[in-house]
Motif scaffolding. Structure first.
Motif, PDB file in Angstrom:
ATOM      1  N   PHE A 190      37.130  45.771  85.028  1.00 48.19           N
ATOM      2  CA  PHE A 190      38.092  46.005  86.110  1.00 48.19           C
ATOM      3  C   PHE A 190      37.723  47.271  86.893  1.00 48.19           C
ATOM      4  O   PHE A 190      37.866  47.342  88.105  1.00 48.19           O
ATOM      5  CB  PHE A 190      39.507  46.135  85.530  1.00 48.19           C
TER       6      PHE A 190
ATOM      7  N   LYS B 104      44.667  59.179  77.171  1.00 48.58           N
ATOM      8  CA  LYS B 104      44.627  59.121  78.642  1.00 48.58           C
ATOM      9  C   LYS B 104      45.004  60.466  79.250  1.00 48.58           C
ATOM     10  O   LYS B 104      45.842  61.189  78.699  1.00 48.58           O
ATOM     11  CB  LYS B 104      45.596  58.042  79.125  1.00 48.58           C
TER      12      LYS B 104
ATOM     13  N   GLU C 289      40.773  35.261  86.480  1.00 49.99           N
ATOM     14  CA  GLU C 289      41.580  36.196  85.675  1.00 49.99           C
ATOM     15  C   GLU C 289      42.366  35.438  84.611  1.00 49.99           C
ATOM     16  O   GLU C 289      42.487  35.885  83.474  1.00 49.99           O
ATOM     17  CB  GLU C 289      42.578  36.968  86.550  1.00 49.99           C
TER      18      GLU C 289
ATOM     19  N   LYS D 181      50.056  52.195  83.126  1.00 50.99           N
ATOM     20  CA  LYS D 181      49.235  53.216  82.440  1.00 50.99           C
ATOM     21  C   LYS D 181      47.794  52.743  82.218  1.00 50.99           C
ATOM     22  O   LYS D 181      47.097  53.223  81.341  1.00 50.99           O
ATOM     23  CB  LYS D 181      49.863  53.636  81.104  1.00 50.99           C
ATOM     24  N   LYS D 182      47.384  51.742  82.999  1.00 46.97           N
ATOM     25  CA  LYS D 182      46.024  51.197  82.824  1.00 46.97           C
ATOM     26  C   LYS D 182      45.074  51.745  83.870  1.00 46.97           C
ATOM     27  O   LYS D 182      45.500  52.170  84.943  1.00 46.97           O
ATOM     28  CB  LYS D 182      46.056  49.664  82.948  1.00 46.97           C
ATOM     29  N   ILE D 183      43.791  51.651  83.543  1.00 46.16           N
ATOM     30  CA  ILE D 183      42.756  51.902  84.543  1.00 46.16           C
ATOM     31  C   ILE D 183      42.316  50.547  85.059  1.00 46.16           C
ATOM     32  O   ILE D 183      42.522  49.543  84.363  1.00 46.16           O
ATOM     33  CB  ILE D 183      41.541  52.678  83.947  1.00 46.16           C
ATOM     34  N   PRO D 184      41.768  50.427  86.255  1.00 41.14           N
ATOM     35  CA  PRO D 184      41.472  51.502  87.182  1.00 41.14           C
ATOM     36  C   PRO D 184      42.671  51.888  88.037  1.00 41.14           C
ATOM     37  O   PRO D 184      43.551  51.063  88.308  1.00 41.14           O
ATOM     38  CB  PRO D 184      40.376  50.899  88.064  1.00 41.14           C
TER      39      PRO D 184
ATOM     40  N   SER E 145      34.464  49.179  81.712  1.00 40.95           N
ATOM     41  CA  SER E 145      35.542  48.231  81.992  1.00 40.95           C
ATOM     42  C   SER E 145      35.182  47.326  83.179  1.00 40.95           C
ATOM     43  O   SER E 145      34.860  47.814  84.266  1.00 40.95           O
ATOM     44  CB  SER E 145      36.825  49.000  82.318  1.00 40.95           C
TER      45      SER E 145
ATOM     46  N   LEU F  87      40.611  55.916  76.791  1.00 39.16           N
ATOM     47  CA  LEU F  87      41.853  55.135  76.780  1.00 39.16           C
ATOM     48  C   LEU F  87      42.716  55.401  75.555  1.00 39.16           C
ATOM     49  O   LEU F  87      43.895  55.038  75.526  1.00 39.16           O
ATOM     50  CB  LEU F  87      41.540  53.636  76.923  1.00 39.16           C
TER      51      LEU F  87
ATOM     52  N   ARG G 249      34.441  46.677  89.011  1.00 41.10           N
ATOM     53  CA  ARG G 249      34.580  45.935  90.282  1.00 41.10           C
ATOM     54  C   ARG G 249      35.110  46.849  91.391  1.00 41.10           C
ATOM     55  O   ARG G 249      34.720  46.718  92.546  1.00 41.10           O
ATOM     56  CB  ARG G 249      35.410  44.665  90.119  1.00 41.10           C
TER      57      ARG G 249
ATOM     58  N   GLU H   9      45.663  48.106  89.762  1.00 42.97           N
ATOM     59  CA  GLU H   9      45.260  46.687  89.768  1.00 42.97           C
ATOM     60  C   GLU H   9      43.965  46.501  90.574  1.00 42.97           C
ATOM     61  O   GLU H   9      43.954  46.590  91.805  1.00 42.97           O
ATOM     62  CB  GLU H   9      46.364  45.760  90.310  1.00 42.97           C
ATOM     63  N   SER H  10      42.914  46.198  89.838  1.00 44.84           N
ATOM     64  CA  SER H  10      41.585  46.191  90.440  1.00 44.84           C
ATOM     65  C   SER H  10      41.427  45.252  91.647  1.00 44.84           C
ATOM     66  O   SER H  10      40.766  45.606  92.625  1.00 44.84           O
ATOM     67  CB  SER H  10      40.541  45.861  89.381  1.00 44.84           C
TER      68      SER H  10
HETATM   69  N1  GSH Z   1      44.831  43.580  85.586  1.00 44.12           N
HETATM   70  C1  GSH Z   1      44.362  44.928  85.465  1.00 44.12           C
HETATM   71  C2  GSH Z   1      43.724  45.079  84.087  1.00 44.12           C
HETATM   72  C3  GSH Z   1      43.349  46.512  83.788  1.00 44.12           C
HETATM   73  C4  GSH Z   1      43.091  46.727  82.305  1.00 44.12           C
HETATM   74  O1  GSH Z   1      43.339  45.851  81.460  1.00 44.12           O
HETATM   75  N2  GSH Z   1      42.604  47.939  81.969  1.00 44.12           N
HETATM   76  C5  GSH Z   1      42.385  48.276  80.583  1.00 44.12           C
HETATM   77  C6  GSH Z   1      40.951  48.735  80.355  1.00 44.12           C
HETATM   78  S1  GSH Z   1      39.785  47.472  80.597  1.00 44.12           S
HETATM   79  C7  GSH Z   1      43.276  49.463  80.205  1.00 44.12           C
HETATM   80  O2  GSH Z   1      43.509  50.345  80.992  1.00 44.12           O
HETATM   81  N3  GSH Z   1      43.733  49.469  78.956  1.00 44.12           N
HETATM   82  C8  GSH Z   1      44.489  50.560  78.423  1.00 44.12           C
HETATM   83  C9  GSH Z   1      45.876  50.172  78.042  1.00 44.12           C
HETATM   84  O3  GSH Z   1      46.227  48.979  78.136  1.00 44.12           O
HETATM   85  O4  GSH Z   1      46.619  51.037  77.625  1.00 44.12           O
HETATM   86  C10 GSH Z   1      43.364  45.217  86.585  1.00 44.12           C
HETATM   87  O5  GSH Z   1      42.744  44.277  87.081  1.00 44.12           O
HETATM   88  O6  GSH Z   1      43.248  46.373  86.987  1.00 44.12           O
END
Ligand code: GSH
Length: 228
Positions: free
Chosen positions: A16, A41, A104, A53-56, A14, A38, A19, A67-68
């Motif tokens: 994100f 999770k 972005e 619920k997103k990474i990182p 990823s 993913l 970085r 939020e990266s």
């Molecule tokens: N704006 C967020 C974007 C993070 C993002 O899109 N992560 C994706 C993986 S690249 C994710 O966790 N996707 C799983 C989901 O949406 O459920 C950041 O910069 O951290």
């Protein structure tokens, strides 16, 4: 009691997540990396980031942050030793945030348009991506890195381009940047990828390309929704 130490919940490829790792490495911070699936999770990720619920997600002594780009700023502020990541001057700092936001909003969208397109649509998407990249390239004028003579916040924020642009060119069978169209950006790709902190944490090229080749084919054939 909260778990001590630094833990990054991410995913090996990823942009994100990468970085955030590069920022930790730049500061010389030891961390544990949790490579999330993913599609399945971990309970810990969902507990730490119940909102998106997103990474990182960075957990510092048990305290989570998502939020990266915010994670990069936090790393710079929480660990004041080592190389500074954010520019010192308030105007330069605000400008770096502006360009990160531009990337972005505009560049991410332009790249995904190329990623998902074919035929005439692909041609148009490539032209659009070239324009957006040229705008960003203007920020490299007279400098080795976006951050000046040293790698900094904006380099980390847009560093994924050095991996993704050549990959998308290969997968889509197009040329987006070359020595004539984007000379400074191409030079920066090479410099960024040869930095020690970056070089030591890059996804394996074969695996990255195979995953994205498959994902792209699924999107183009309608088997996978855009952006998943
Ligand atoms: N704006 C967020 C974007 C993070 C993002 O899109 N992560 C994706 C993986 S690249 C994710 O966790 N996707 C799983 C989901 O949406 O459920 C950041 O910069 O951290």
């Amino acid at each position: 009691m909260a778990e001590k130490g630094v833990k990054l919940f991410g995913m090996w490829e990823s942009p994100f997540s990468l970085r955030a790792e590069w920022a930790l490495r730049l500061k010389g911070i030891e961390y544990e990396f949790v490579d999330e699936d993913l599609d399945n999770k971990s309970a810990e990720l969902l507990r730490l980031n119940p909102v998106t619920k997103k990474i990182p997600v960075l957990a510092h002594d048990g305290r989570p942050l998502a939020e990266s780009l915010i994670i990069i700023e936090y790393i710079d502020e929480a660990w004041t030793h080592g190389k500074p990541i954010m520019p010192k001057d308030p105007h330069h700092r605000a400008q770096a945030r502006f360009w990160a936001k531009f990337a972005e909003d505009k560049i991410l969208a332009a790249i995904f348009a190329v990623y998902c397109a074919t035929g005439e649509e692909l041609k148009r998407a490539v032209e659009e991506m070239q324009v957006e990249l040229r705008t960003l390239e203007g920020e490299l004028e007279g400098k080795s890195f976006f951050g000046g003579e040293e790698i900094g916040y904006l380099d980390l924020a847009v560093g994924w381009l050095a991996l993704w642009v050549p990959m998308i060119e290969e997968l889509a069978g197009v040329t987006v940047v070359n020595r004539e169209s984007h000379p400074l950006l191409l030079e920066w790709f090479e410099k960024f990828l040869s930095e020690e902190v970056v070089k030591g944490r890059l996804p394996a090229k074969d695996r990255l390309y195979a995953l994205n080749r498959d994902r792209r084919e699924q999107i183009i054939s309608g088997r996978l929704a855009y952006g998943k």
